[in-house]
Motif scaffolding. Structure first.
Motif, PDB file in Angstrom:
ATOM      1  N   PRO A 147       0.806  -1.219   0.000  1.00 15.10           N
ATOM      2  CA  PRO A 147       0.000   0.000   0.000  1.00 15.10           C
ATOM      3  C   PRO A 147       0.842   1.274   0.000  1.00 15.10           C
ATOM      4  O   PRO A 147       0.421   2.306  -0.551  1.00 15.10           O
ATOM      5  CB  PRO A 147      -0.834  -0.115   1.287  1.00 15.10           C
ATOM      6  CG  PRO A 147      -0.107  -1.103   2.138  1.00 15.10           C
ATOM      7  CD  PRO A 147       0.570  -2.037   1.194  1.00 15.10           C
ATOM      8  N   GLY A 148       2.043   1.230   0.605  1.00 14.62           N
ATOM      9  CA  GLY A 148       2.907   2.410   0.600  1.00 14.62           C
ATOM     10  C   GLY A 148       3.282   2.824  -0.807  1.00 14.62           C
ATOM     11  O   GLY A 148       3.201   4.006  -1.177  1.00 14.62           O
ATOM     12  N   MET A 149       3.687   1.864  -1.619  1.00 14.35           N
ATOM     13  CA  MET A 149       4.018   2.151  -3.015  1.00 14.35           C
ATOM     14  C   MET A 149       2.775   2.563  -3.797  1.00 14.35           C
ATOM     15  O   MET A 149       2.849   3.452  -4.665  1.00 14.35           O
ATOM     16  CB  MET A 149       4.663   0.914  -3.650  1.00 14.35           C
ATOM     17  CG  MET A 149       5.008   1.087  -5.129  1.00 14.35           C
ATOM     18  SD  MET A 149       6.174   2.445  -5.423  1.00 14.35           S
ATOM     19  CE  MET A 149       7.652   1.768  -4.657  1.00 14.35           C
ATOM     20  N   PHE A 150       1.648   1.943  -3.481  1.00 11.27           N
ATOM     21  CA  PHE A 150       0.401   2.300  -4.171  1.00 11.27           C
ATOM     22  C   PHE A 150       0.083   3.784  -3.986  1.00 11.27           C
ATOM     23  O   PHE A 150      -0.160   4.506  -4.951  1.00 11.27           O
ATOM     24  CB  PHE A 150      -0.741   1.439  -3.636  1.00 11.27           C
ATOM     25  CG  PHE A 150      -2.101   1.835  -4.146  1.00 11.27           C
ATOM     26  CD1 PHE A 150      -2.544   1.422  -5.383  1.00 11.27           C
ATOM     27  CD2 PHE A 150      -2.936   2.632  -3.367  1.00 11.27           C
ATOM     28  CE1 PHE A 150      -3.797   1.802  -5.856  1.00 11.27           C
ATOM     29  CE2 PHE A 150      -4.183   3.012  -3.825  1.00 11.27           C
ATOM     30  CZ  PHE A 150      -4.619   2.593  -5.074  1.00 11.27           C
ATOM     31  N   TYR A 151       0.105   4.258  -2.740  1.00 13.69           N
ATOM     32  CA  TYR A 151      -0.210   5.665  -2.483  1.00 13.69           C
ATOM     33  C   TYR A 151       0.884   6.583  -3.026  1.00 13.69           C
ATOM     34  O   TYR A 151       0.604   7.707  -3.453  1.00 13.69           O
ATOM     35  CB  TYR A 151      -0.413   5.905  -0.993  1.00 13.69           C
ATOM     36  CG  TYR A 151      -1.709   5.343  -0.465  1.00 13.69           C
ATOM     37  CD1 TYR A 151      -2.924   5.924  -0.804  1.00 13.69           C
ATOM     38  CD2 TYR A 151      -1.730   4.235   0.375  1.00 13.69           C
ATOM     39  CE1 TYR A 151      -4.120   5.417  -0.326  1.00 13.69           C
ATOM     40  CE2 TYR A 151      -2.923   3.722   0.864  1.00 13.69           C
ATOM     41  CZ  TYR A 151      -4.116   4.312   0.502  1.00 13.69           C
ATOM     42  OH  TYR A 151      -5.302   3.813   0.970  1.00 13.69           O
ATOM     43  N   ALA A 152       2.127   6.105  -3.024  1.00 18.93           N
ATOM     44  CA  ALA A 152       3.218   6.903  -3.596  1.00 18.93           C
ATOM     45  C   ALA A 152       3.012   7.112  -5.097  1.00 18.93           C
ATOM     46  O   ALA A 152       3.372   8.162  -5.641  1.00 18.93           O
ATOM     47  CB  ALA A 152       4.559   6.221  -3.329  1.00 18.93           C
ATOM     48  N   LEU A 153       2.417   6.123  -5.759  1.00 18.21           N
ATOM     49  CA  LEU A 153       2.143   6.255  -7.197  1.00 18.21           C
ATOM     50  C   LEU A 153       0.920   7.122  -7.465  1.00 18.21           C
ATOM     51  O   LEU A 153       0.749   7.621  -8.579  1.00 18.21           O
ATOM     52  CB  LEU A 153       1.946   4.863  -7.813  1.00 18.21           C
ATOM     53  CG  LEU A 153       3.190   3.976  -7.869  1.00 18.21           C
ATOM     54  CD1 LEU A 153       2.820   2.572  -8.330  1.00 18.21           C
ATOM     55  CD2 LEU A 153       4.238   4.583  -8.797  1.00 18.21           C
ATOM     56  N   VAL A 154       0.056   7.288  -6.458  1.00 13.20           N
ATOM     57  CA  VAL A 154      -1.118   8.150  -6.615  1.00 13.20           C
ATOM     58  C   VAL A 154      -0.761   9.613  -6.355  1.00 13.20           C
ATOM     59  O   VAL A 154      -1.324  10.528  -6.970  1.00 13.20           O
ATOM     60  CB  VAL A 154      -2.248   7.695  -5.660  1.00 13.20           C
ATOM     61  CG1 VAL A 154      -3.428   8.663  -5.713  1.00 13.20           C
ATOM     62  CG2 VAL A 154      -2.713   6.298  -6.015  1.00 13.20           C
ATOM     63  N   MET A 155       0.196   9.859  -5.471  1.00 13.25           N
ATOM     64  CA  MET A 155       0.558  11.226  -5.093  1.00 13.25           C
ATOM     65  C   MET A 155       0.950  12.121  -6.262  1.00 13.25           C
ATOM     66  O   MET A 155       0.628  13.314  -6.269  1.00 13.25           O
ATOM     67  CB  MET A 155       1.675  11.201  -4.039  1.00 13.25           C
ATOM     68  CG  MET A 155       1.207  10.749  -2.665  1.00 13.25           C
ATOM     69  SD  MET A 155       2.583  10.445  -1.522  1.00 13.25           S
ATOM     70  CE  MET A 155       3.304  12.076  -1.442  1.00 13.25           C
ATOM     71  N   PRO A 156       1.651  11.613  -7.299  1.00 15.37           N
ATOM     72  CA  PRO A 156       1.991  12.492  -8.421  1.00 15.37           C
ATOM     73  C   PRO A 156       0.777  13.133  -9.105  1.00 15.37           C
ATOM     74  O   PRO A 156       0.918  14.198  -9.726  1.00 15.37           O
ATOM     75  CB  PRO A 156       2.730  11.558  -9.390  1.00 15.37           C
ATOM     76  CG  PRO A 156       3.335  10.519  -8.507  1.00 15.37           C
ATOM     77  CD  PRO A 156       2.325  10.304  -7.414  1.00 15.37           C
ATOM     78  N   LEU A 157      -0.396  12.512  -8.989  1.00 18.34           N
ATOM     79  CA  LEU A 157      -1.595  13.132  -9.578  1.00 18.34           C
ATOM     80  C   LEU A 157      -1.846  14.514  -8.980  1.00 18.34           C
ATOM     81  O   LEU A 157      -2.204  15.455  -9.697  1.00 18.34           O
ATOM     82  CB  LEU A 157      -2.814  12.237  -9.350  1.00 18.34           C
ATOM     83  CG  LEU A 157      -2.902  10.925 -10.134  1.00 18.34           C
ATOM     84  CD1 LEU A 157      -4.163  10.167  -9.747  1.00 18.34           C
ATOM     85  CD2 LEU A 157      -2.901  11.202 -11.635  1.00 18.34           C
ATOM     86  N   VAL A 158      -1.652  14.639  -7.655  1.00 21.32           N
ATOM     87  CA  VAL A 158      -1.866  15.927  -7.000  1.00 21.32           C
ATOM     88  C   VAL A 158      -0.818  16.931  -7.449  1.00 21.32           C
ATOM     89  O   VAL A 158      -1.114  18.092  -7.732  1.00 21.32           O
ATOM     90  CB  VAL A 158      -1.841  15.770  -5.467  1.00 21.32           C
ATOM     91  CG1 VAL A 158      -2.134  17.098  -4.789  1.00 21.32           C
ATOM     92  CG2 VAL A 158      -2.854  14.721  -5.025  1.00 21.32           C
TER      93      VAL A 158
END
Length: 299
Positions: A147-158
């Motif tokens: 999940p850490g990597m998952f959210y890290a990959l979502v953060m660039p959207l912001v």
């Protein structure tokens, strides 16, 4: 933020149990309190002759989302944290409808509001594709990443959205002409600031001015040969209820009630009943994996 958390639900459910989805839903729904808080803050600013700085507020909401995603990436330790993070995501999501959209309509062509919501949908698709690659419904040793990597990959959207917003503001892409934007902002202020009776007076004045006609009927016309001036009730006599409700709601009460009912029922049935009941139904329907795959697919 909320979409990302819900596709990770099978992982959270393994730790916090079947009630996880219900608590996430509660946190998200409490986020609606951001709307009356924003309305109160805007009223308070108007009382002190100040305006809401929508540009800065949009930036702040983006940083709140970024902080929430970073928190999720570092790890959620208990159910209360998960509820709070969904509260932040829900609050930002609900505020986007009245902050981002209002700013778009006052400064940019109306068609770009459709582009804004299309981007929101595209972000949701991106999150789902990431989850399909990750497969959080499988046993931990079969996850492609945590999940850490998952959210890290979502953060660039912001970060991309912040960069895009800065570029659009700097270059004026799709921006209304200065005079048109001024009229749009003036109209928004008028809807907020003037009482209904003032609108009636102003509309009548503008209509007569456009036709080169005086507001008062000339002497000798009408009954008694006296000048007749349009009379309106004193705005101070309006009730608190009328002051609280927007003018459009007072003019169109039935459609307003119907729309409120439709939105309430859709949110209640989807975010309320469905997300609370689904994990229990999935656990009964697929006992081999405690309903993890079922929850993942419904999320």
């Amino acid at each position: 933020m909320v979409n990302a958390a819900y596709v990770e639900l099978p992982l959270y459910q393994q730790v916090f149990g079947l009630k996880t989805s219900n608590r996430m839903t509660i946190g998200y729904d409490i986020g609606t309190l951001a709307l009356p808080c924003f309305a109160f803050a805007r009223w308070l600013l108007k009382r002190h002759l100040l305006r809401v700085n929508y540009r800065r507020l949009i930036m702040c909401l983006s940083f709140v989302q970024l902080g929430a995603l970073l928190w999720c990436a570092l790890g959620v330790r208990n159910l209360w944290e998960l509820m709070f993070l969904n509260f932040l995501g829900g609050a930002c999501g609900y505020l986007a409808a009245i902050v981002h959209q209002a700013y778009l309509l006052m400064h940019y062509d109306n068609v770009y509001s459709a582009a804004f919501w299309a981007g929101d949908a595209a972000a949701g698709v991106y999150v789902v594709l990431l989850a399909l690659w990750q497969r959080p419904d499988l046993p931990a040793d079969q996850h492609r990443f945590g999940p850490g990597m998952f959210y890290a990959l979502v953060m660039p959207l912001v970060l991309i959205s912040l960069g895009a917003f800065a570029a659009i503001e700097h270059r004026g892409l799709g921006a209304l002409h200065a005079s048109t934007s001024a009229k749009a902002q003036a109209g928004a202020v008028a809807v907020d600031d003037f009482p209904e009776e003032d609108f009636a007076v102003e509309s009548l004045s503008l209509a007569h001015a456009r036709d080169d006609m005086p507001l008062a009927t000339p002497a000798g016309s009408g009954s008694g040969g006296k000048s007749q001036v349009a009379e309106f009730p004193n705005s101070q006599s309006r009730s608190c209820c009328r002051r609280a409700l927007p003018q459009a709601v007072r003019h169109r009460p039935l459609p307003s009630i119907v729309l409120v009912g439709v939105v309430f029922w859709s949110q209640f049935a989807n975010w309320g009943i469905m997300d609370s009941v689904t994990p229990y139904a999935c656990a009964q329907a697929s006992k081999t994996d405690a309903g993890a795959t079922c929850v993942f697919k419904t999320s």
